[in-house]
Design an enzyme around this catalytic site. Structure first.
Site, PDB file in Angstrom:
ATOM      1  N   SER A   1       0.857  -1.196   0.000  1.00 28.76           N
ATOM      2  CA  SER A   1       0.000   0.000   0.000  1.00 28.76           C
ATOM      3  C   SER A   1       0.882   1.231   0.000  1.00 28.76           C
ATOM      4  O   SER A   1       2.018   1.201   0.498  1.00 28.76           O
ATOM      5  CB  SER A   1      -0.895   0.012   1.247  1.00 28.76           C
ATOM      6  OG  SER A   1      -1.584   1.247   1.374  1.00 28.76           O
TER       7      SER A   1
ATOM      8  N   TYR B   1      -1.908   0.678  10.576  1.00 23.98           N
ATOM      9  CA  TYR B   1      -1.965   0.164   9.210  1.00 23.98           C
ATOM     10  C   TYR B   1      -0.692   0.523   8.449  1.00 23.98           C
ATOM     11  O   TYR B   1      -0.094  -0.319   7.764  1.00 23.98           O
ATOM     12  CB  TYR B   1      -3.194   0.716   8.495  1.00 23.98           C
ATOM     13  CG  TYR B   1      -3.371   0.196   7.090  1.00 23.98           C
ATOM     14  CD1 TYR B   1      -3.552  -1.163   6.854  1.00 23.98           C
ATOM     15  CD2 TYR B   1      -3.352   1.059   5.998  1.00 23.98           C
ATOM     16  CE1 TYR B   1      -3.712  -1.659   5.561  1.00 23.98           C
ATOM     17  CE2 TYR B   1      -3.515   0.579   4.707  1.00 23.98           C
ATOM     18  CZ  TYR B   1      -3.692  -0.777   4.495  1.00 23.98           C
ATOM     19  OH  TYR B   1      -3.849  -1.255   3.211  1.00 23.98           O
TER      20      TYR B   1
END
Length: 266
Positions: free
Chosen positions: A151, A164
């Protein structure tokens, strides 16, 4: 071939040259990647926890797809899946799509359980299945590929996203170090880092099922990426010659310059 065929039948029917394992295949980028690879001539073994969704996907894709129910955060479940997959024949590619974000709280008040869940899935789950399949991938004709869907959160941190971001940074570092450690071996290591991708489940899971909060993530953004856009990156990267390693792809919608610089129509 039905989705429930045993591994002996799969071994006799699946071509060795282009056989891929896709984790997180029950939805989102994982399901889209399975579809894209099958369309490109691969046979795909789909892994995820939700059998009903896996079965529906494999019924849709037909003879080129099979599935194994697997929780990559669980050692026993993952080993059983790997044993069944290897019994079915060589594997040319592992596409690590399984991952999630839980919560968006500041560091000072974030849930330890949320952080633990993200590390177990995004980092240790990816590590676990990669370790188990690596020898098989390296033995594939022409060599194999480990592909990780990380990501842009692993590139640029943002407020509320520490857990995250930290897990995705760790996943990216793992892929990069694996690439360095495997130089000279017949294996490619590819990292694809998507920015804003609108899927049915990612933000909904992150906000504990709060549909309003999930929708707000994409509100006003013209044409956020779709799972199919990332799946095309997966397909393209794997389609390159075995000696060509696409080390990293960063892909965002045109409207997103960074997490904190997003154009929204009013």
């Amino acid at each position: 071939m039905t989705a429930s065929q045993d591994s002996a039948t799969i071994a006799a029917s699946e071509p060795a040259a282009k056989r891929a394992v896709v984790t997180g295949a029950s939805s989102g980028i994982g399901a889209a990647s399975a579809r894209a690879l099958v369309k490109d001539g691969w046979t795909v073994v789909c892994l995820a926890r939700r059998e009903a969704k896996l079965k529906a996907l494999c019924d849709e894709l037909g003879d080129a797809a099979s599935y194994v129910v697997c929780d990559i955060t669980d050692e026993t479940s993952t080993q059983a899946a790997i044993d069944r997959i290897i019994a079915g024949g060589p594997v040319k590619a592992l596409v690590n799509c399984a991952g999630a974000a839980f919560g968006k709280d500041p560091v000072a008040t974030a849930s330890l359980d949320d952080w633990r869940g993200m590390y177990e899935l995004n980092v240790l789950g990816t590590l676990r299945i990669t370790q188990k399949l690596l020898p098989t991938l390296k033995a594939a004709p022409g060599g194999g590929t480990v592909l990780v869907i990380s990501s842009t959160a692993g590139i640029e941190p943002y407020e509320g996203g520490a857990g995250y971001c930290a897990s995705k940074f760790a996943e990216k570092v793992m892929a990069r170090v694996l690439r360095l450690e495997q130089i000279g071996e017949p294996v490619r290591v590819i990292d694809i880092a998507p920015g804003m991708v609108e899927t049915d489940e990612f933000s909904l899971k992150r906000f504990g099922g709060d549909a309003a909060k999930a929708a707000a993530v994409y509100a006003g953004v013209p044409s956020p990426l779709k799972a199919e856009d990332i799946a095309e990156c997966v397909r393209w990267a794997l389609a390159q010659p075995d000696t060509v390693d696409v080390d990293s792809i960063v892909v965002r919608p045109r409207a997103e310059g960074s997490y904190t610089k997003v154009y929204r129509e009013r």
